[in-house]
Write a protein that holds these residues in place. Structure first.
Motif, PDB file in Angstrom:
ATOM      1  N   VAL A  35       0.513  -1.398  -0.309  1.00 46.11           N
ATOM      2  CA  VAL A  35       0.164  -0.269  -0.603  1.00 46.11           C
ATOM      3  C   VAL A  35       0.762   1.119   0.156  1.00 46.11           C
ATOM      4  O   VAL A  35       0.823   2.444  -1.189  1.00 46.11           O
ATOM      5  N   GLN A  36       1.979   1.386   0.824  1.00 49.38           N
ATOM      6  CA  GLN A  36       3.121   2.604   0.880  1.00 49.38           C
ATOM      7  C   GLN A  36       3.725   2.804  -0.757  1.00 49.38           C
ATOM      8  O   GLN A  36       3.916   3.751  -1.146  1.00 49.38           O
ATOM      9  N   THR A  37       4.366   1.804  -1.333  1.00 56.22           N
ATOM     10  CA  THR A  37       4.515   2.008  -2.222  1.00 56.22           C
ATOM     11  C   THR A  37       3.881   2.370  -3.154  1.00 56.22           C
ATOM     12  O   THR A  37       3.810   3.234  -4.194  1.00 56.22           O
ATOM     13  N   LEU A  38       2.591   1.553  -3.546  1.00 53.15           N
ATOM     14  CA  LEU A  38       1.804   2.120  -4.586  1.00 53.15           C
ATOM     15  C   LEU A  38       1.452   3.398  -4.299  1.00 53.15           C
ATOM     16  O   LEU A  38       1.182   4.680  -5.383  1.00 53.15           O
ATOM     17  N   LEU A  39       1.582   3.705  -3.331  1.00 52.00           N
ATOM     18  CA  LEU A  39       1.175   5.596  -2.972  1.00 52.00           C
ATOM     19  C   LEU A  39       2.148   6.118  -3.253  1.00 52.00           C
ATOM     20  O   LEU A  39       1.622   7.425  -3.075  1.00 52.00           O
ATOM     21  N   SER A  40       3.165   6.135  -2.672  1.00 53.04           N
ATOM     22  CA  SER A  40       4.981   6.388  -3.093  1.00 53.04           C
ATOM     23  C   SER A  40       4.944   7.129  -4.492  1.00 53.04           C
ATOM     24  O   SER A  40       5.560   7.641  -5.422  1.00 53.04           O
ATOM     25  N   MET A  41       4.171   5.940  -5.758  1.00 52.56           N
ATOM     26  CA  MET A  41       4.860   5.646  -7.060  1.00 52.56           C
ATOM     27  C   MET A  41       3.731   6.764  -7.814  1.00 52.56           C
ATOM     28  O   MET A  41       3.840   7.868  -8.100  1.00 52.56           O
ATOM     29  N   ILE A  42       2.336   6.826  -6.471  1.00 55.76           N
ATOM     30  CA  ILE A  42       1.750   8.498  -7.109  1.00 55.76           C
ATOM     31  C   ILE A  42       2.381  10.172  -7.091  1.00 55.76           C
ATOM     32  O   ILE A  42       2.483  10.530  -7.719  1.00 55.76           O
ATOM     33  N   GLY A  43       3.913   9.737  -6.376  1.00 60.97           N
ATOM     34  CA  GLY A  43       4.508  10.958  -6.168  1.00 60.97           C
ATOM     35  C   GLY A  43       5.583  11.149  -8.116  1.00 60.97           C
ATOM     36  O   GLY A  43       5.238  11.875  -7.917  1.00 60.97           O
ATOM     37  N   THR A  44       5.343   9.485  -8.012  1.00 57.85           N
ATOM     38  CA  THR A  44       6.015  10.378  -9.571  1.00 57.85           C
ATOM     39  C   THR A  44       4.939  10.534 -10.809  1.00 57.85           C
ATOM     40  O   THR A  44       5.386  11.313 -10.881  1.00 57.85           O
ATOM     41  N   GLY A  45       4.055  10.300 -11.082  1.00 61.35           N
ATOM     42  CA  GLY A  45       2.351  10.996 -11.604  1.00 61.35           C
ATOM     43  C   GLY A  45       3.485  12.437 -11.461  1.00 61.35           C
ATOM     44  O   GLY A  45       3.246  13.274 -11.839  1.00 61.35           O
ATOM     45  N   LEU A  46       3.048  13.185  -9.706  1.00 58.21           N
ATOM     46  CA  LEU A  46       3.175  14.351  -9.240  1.00 58.21           C
ATOM     47  C   LEU A  46       4.541  15.280  -9.792  1.00 58.21           C
ATOM     48  O   LEU A  46       4.126  15.821 -10.342  1.00 58.21           O
ATOM     49  N   THR A  47       5.367  14.275  -9.808  1.00 60.04           N
ATOM     50  CA  THR A  47       6.692  14.993 -10.527  1.00 60.04           C
ATOM     51  C   THR A  47       6.946  14.959 -12.025  1.00 60.04           C
ATOM     52  O   THR A  47       6.716  16.222 -12.339  1.00 60.04           O
ATOM     53  N   ALA A  48       6.055  14.477 -12.162  1.00 62.04           N
ATOM     54  CA  ALA A  48       5.804  14.766 -13.923  1.00 62.04           C
ATOM     55  C   ALA A  48       4.784  15.940 -13.875  1.00 62.04           C
ATOM     56  O   ALA A  48       5.139  16.954 -15.008  1.00 62.04           O
ATOM     57  N   VAL A  49       4.048  16.333 -13.008  1.00 62.12           N
ATOM     58  CA  VAL A  49       2.995  17.258 -13.174  1.00 62.12           C
ATOM     59  C   VAL A  49       3.014  18.854 -13.110  1.00 62.12           C
ATOM     60  O   VAL A  49       3.540  19.589 -14.353  1.00 62.12           O
ATOM     61  N   TYR A  50       4.607  19.067 -12.014  1.00 62.40           N
ATOM     62  CA  TYR A  50       4.819  20.510 -11.845  1.00 62.40           C
ATOM     63  C   TYR A  50       5.912  20.235 -12.971  1.00 62.40           C
ATOM     64  O   TYR A  50       6.473  21.526 -12.844  1.00 62.40           O
ATOM     65  N   PHE A  51       6.772  19.618 -12.694  1.00 59.95           N
ATOM     66  CA  PHE A  51       7.484  19.938 -13.995  1.00 59.95           C
ATOM     67  C   PHE A  51       7.196  20.175 -15.222  1.00 59.95           C
ATOM     68  O   PHE A  51       8.185  21.222 -15.850  1.00 59.95           O
ATOM     69  N   LEU A  52       6.131  19.348 -15.631  1.00 60.58           N
ATOM     70  CA  LEU A  52       5.235  20.044 -17.090  1.00 60.58           C
ATOM     71  C   LEU A  52       5.074  21.417 -16.793  1.00 60.58           C
ATOM     72  O   LEU A  52       4.855  22.752 -17.783  1.00 60.58           O
ATOM     73  N   ILE A  53       4.379  21.767 -15.595  1.00 58.65           N
ATOM     74  CA  ILE A  53       4.245  23.316 -15.107  1.00 58.65           C
ATOM     75  C   ILE A  53       5.295  23.919 -14.959  1.00 58.65           C
ATOM     76  O   ILE A  53       4.993  24.800 -15.930  1.00 58.65           O
ATOM     77  N   LEU A  54       6.412  23.023 -14.858  1.00 56.37           N
ATOM     78  CA  LEU A  54       7.490  24.307 -15.264  1.00 56.37           C
ATOM     79  C   LEU A  54       8.032  24.451 -16.226  1.00 56.37           C
ATOM     80  O   LEU A  54       8.393  25.926 -16.736  1.00 56.37           O
ATOM     81  N   MET A  55       7.910  23.271 -17.267  1.00 54.28           N
ATOM     82  CA  MET A  55       8.486  23.085 -18.623  1.00 54.28           C
ATOM     83  C   MET A  55       7.644  24.469 -18.820  1.00 54.28           C
ATOM     84  O   MET A  55       8.270  24.540 -20.162  1.00 54.28           O
ATOM     85  N   ASN A  56       6.256  23.775 -19.039  1.00 54.19           N
ATOM     86  CA  ASN A  56       4.632  24.717 -20.419  1.00 54.19           C
ATOM     87  C   ASN A  56       5.240  26.012 -19.883  1.00 54.19           C
ATOM     88  O   ASN A  56       4.754  26.979 -20.570  1.00 54.19           O
ATOM     89  N   ARG A  57       5.696  26.448 -18.611  1.00 58.87           N
ATOM     90  CA  ARG A  57       5.169  27.509 -18.232  1.00 58.87           C
ATOM     91  C   ARG A  57       6.438  28.783 -19.080  1.00 58.87           C
ATOM     92  O   ARG A  57       6.540  29.463 -18.973  1.00 58.87           O
ATOM     93  N   ALA A  58       7.954  28.239 -18.269  1.00 56.52           N
ATOM     94  CA  ALA A  58       9.119  28.846 -18.753  1.00 56.52           C
ATOM     95  C   ALA A  58       9.354  28.517 -19.716  1.00 56.52           C
ATOM     96  O   ALA A  58       9.687  29.165 -20.138  1.00 56.52           O
ATOM     97  N   PHE A  59       9.716  27.706 -20.895  1.00 57.16           N
ATOM     98  CA  PHE A  59      10.013  27.559 -21.829  1.00 57.16           C
ATOM     99  C   PHE A  59       9.477  27.114 -22.668  1.00 57.16           C
ATOM    100  O   PHE A  59       9.591  27.683 -24.261  1.00 57.16           O
ATOM    101  N   PHE A  60       7.713  27.048 -23.167  1.00 57.27           N
ATOM    102  CA  PHE A  60       7.218  26.595 -24.173  1.00 57.27           C
ATOM    103  C   PHE A  60       6.620  28.040 -24.030  1.00 57.27           C
ATOM    104  O   PHE A  60       6.789  29.031 -23.044  1.00 57.27           O
ATOM    105  N   GLY A  61       6.511  28.508 -25.251  1.00 60.00           N
ATOM    106  CA  GLY A  61       5.414  29.328 -25.506  1.00 60.00           C
ATOM    107  C   GLY A  61       6.190  30.608 -26.354  1.00 60.00           C
ATOM    108  O   GLY A  61       6.899  30.433 -26.971  1.00 60.00           O
ATOM    109  N   ARG A  62       5.244  31.447 -26.397  1.00 56.77           N
ATOM    110  CA  ARG A  62       6.280  33.106 -27.122  1.00 56.77           C
ATOM    111  C   ARG A  62       6.861  33.513 -26.286  1.00 56.77           C
ATOM    112  O   ARG A  62       7.064  33.464 -25.081  1.00 56.77           O
ATOM    113  N   LEU A  63       8.506  34.562 -26.409  1.00 55.18           N
ATOM    114  CA  LEU A  63       9.077  34.572 -25.657  1.00 55.18           C
ATOM    115  C   LEU A  63       8.171  36.179 -24.797  1.00 55.18           C
ATOM    116  O   LEU A  63       7.792  37.109 -25.475  1.00 55.18           O
ATOM    117  N   SER A  64       8.739  35.848 -23.190  1.00 53.10           N
ATOM    118  CA  SER A  64       7.770  37.381 -23.125  1.00 53.10           C
ATOM    119  C   SER A  64       8.642  38.500 -22.858  1.00 53.10           C
ATOM    120  O   SER A  64       9.376  38.586 -23.073  1.00 53.10           O
TER     121      SER A  64
END
Length: 499
Positions: free
Chosen positions: A406-435
């Motif tokens: 159970v604890q291992t499966l819950l910790s594996m959720i953290g791997t998915g959340l890691t992808a979420v917050y770093f995707l937010i970082l990449m999407n907002r800071a590196f993609f799109g037009r230069l601010s």
């Protein structure tokens, strides 16, 4: 041979400190040469290291203060060797990445070398009191490195770090004294301690002190609040060392002095430790999602990833503990890469705010190489196959699942959340037009890119060929986990019966 790893940076620090009229550039070059010598000497030791021998190698011993039972006892095994190499490498990178025109350069580079010596000594110490001395020594240079060369709130961050780490040291010392006195030992030497004679209640009491003391250093929730402040205010080279090496003193201490010395209590508290790991993983990832400062986001990610190490140690199987060591090395390389890249962005764009930055991956006016390296770094942190982050997390989860599913499966959720917050970082800071705020960015030189490229190459190499790391550590971990976790034993027997 091991004392040379201490003497080289200490003599280098003394040389830089007392040589009059030395320029900032010369100070940096001398410090880099000294750190490189220490790294090369560590590499020489690793080439002579026998992976099949589980006992301490290259040992050095002589009595120091007989009245206290303190001895100068150094040794090297599969647990400490990879961490020594990591410390030596990241020290070289931190010095190379430092500003050539930094204020008070002699003091700055002397502190960096002193910090290297303190951490090196802690990883090699085979005496509880000697470890504590090195553990406290590294506190002094790191405090000054944050307080003098940090950001706007550097005084607050440095003082908070000092208080937390000092409390950590007091609790650890009290636990060490309890282990020695209650076990009836006349010395602090690790190989002379007989903790198996202690009752379970006594072991649990001592282990709780070790868990809290090193939990502050790691840091684990709720002792984590000093880390984001320290990272945000510290300069980029100091953040590289803080995340890449210094946090590992905490996880190293849990394995060396908690799991190894008090195995019965460790097994008893295993379920609670696994649950604590889940809390740290999920809390760190959740806080990272809410950040708009790139550096603070990476800092909170460290809290989550250190939770994986605790989960692996709680499971207490040879495979899970091996994964914990791999996770320590993996996090050291990946977090150092991410902090280096965030530092380059801040240096060129003047901001780390995700509400300000945008389009940095633009090939004409942005930072395409830095952005590409950032993509690799966040993918490695999220556990994408082909990089060391995936290997480390896979071994942790594979080794822990049979014990704490159970604890291992819950910790594996953290791997998915890691992808979420770093995707937010990449999407907002590196993609799109230069601010508009960062439309005219200065060019990034290869001098700024080189340290990140080195780390990126290592992350990929060890992801493709992890056995180059595992072969040092696996025999030691198998021997260290010499008292099976009773929960692990029952779970494994059930699993074999079903198969």
């Amino acid at each position: 041979m091991l004392s040379a790893l201490l003497l080289v940076p200490l003599l280098g620090a003394a040389f830089i400190s007392f040589l009059p009229g030395i320029s900032p550039k010369l100070s940096r070059r001398v410090a880099l040469v000294v750190a490189s010598i220490a790294f090369l000497w560590t590499a020489v030791l690793s080439s002579q290291f026998d992976p099949g021998q589980v006992n301490q190698q290259f040992t050095e011993f002589f009595p120091w203060v007989d009245a206290l039972g303190l001895s100068y006892h150094l040794g090297l095994d599969g647990l400490s060797l990879p961490l020594l190499l990591l410390n030596a490498l990241l020290t070289c990178i931190a010095i190379y990445s430092s500003d050539e025109n930094i204020a008070r350069p002699r003091f700055y580079y002397s502190l960096l070398l002193l910090l290297n010596a303190g951490v090196t000594g802690a990883f090699m110490a085979q005496d509880l009191l000697l470890f504590f001395l090195f553990y406290e020594i590294e506190l002094i240079p790191l405090y000054f490195l944050i307080a003098i060369w940090g950001g706007e709130k550097r005084g607050y961050a440095a003082t908070k770090f000092l208080i937390y780490t000092a409390v950590s040291g007091i609790i650890i010392l009290a636990s060490f004294l309890g282990i020695v006195w209650l076990s009836g030992a006349s010395t602090f030497a690790l190989d002379a301690l007989n903790t198996k004679s202690l009752s379970l209640e006594t072991q649990i009491l001592l282990l709780v002190g070790i868990l809290i003391g090193f939990g502050i250093k790691i840091p684990l929730v709720p002792f984590h609040t000093w880390l984001p402040d320290a990272h945000v205010e510290a300069s980029t080279p100091i953040s590289v060392l803080l995340a890449g090496v210094l946090l590992k003193l905490g996880t190293y201490g849990l394995l060396r002095f908690g799991m190894n010395l008090l195995p019965e209590a460790w097994s008893y508290l295993g379920p609670a430790l696994a649950t604590w790991a889940v809390v740290s993983v999920l809390y760190g990832a959740s806080c990272a999602i809410a950040q708009t400062d790139m550096k603070k986001m990476v800092a909170y990610s460290s809290i989550g990833h250190m939770g994986y190490v605790l989960l692996a140690a709680a499971a207490g199987t040879p495979l899970s503990v091996l994964g914990g060591i791999m996770e320590m090395i993996s996090h050291g390389l990946i977090s150092a890469l991410l902090f280096l890249l965030v530092g380059v962005v801040y240096k060129k764009a003047g901001s780390r705010d995700l509400d300000v930055l945008q389009g940095l991956l633009n090939p004409e006016r942005g930072m395409p190489v830095i952005g590409s390296l950032m993509v690799l770094g966040v993918m490695a942190s999220a556990g994408i196959p082909g990089m060391i982050g995936f290997i480390a997390e896979f071994i942790v989860f594979r080794g822990s699942f049979a014990v704490y599913p159970v604890q291992t499966l819950l910790s594996m959720i953290g791997t998915g959340l890691t992808a979420v917050y770093f995707l937010i970082l990449m999407n907002r800071a590196f993609f799109g037009r230069l601010s508009a705020q960062v439309i005219n960015l200065p060019r990034v030189s290869w001098a700024d890119r080189t340290p990140a490229v080195v780390l990126a190459v290592l992350i990929v190499i060890f992801g493709i060929q992890p056995n180059w790391l595992v072969r040092w550590t696996e025999p030691t971990m198998t021997a260290m986990v010499n008292t099976p976790n009773p929960i692990a034993t029952v779970s494994l027997v059930k699993a074999k019966g079903k198969s």
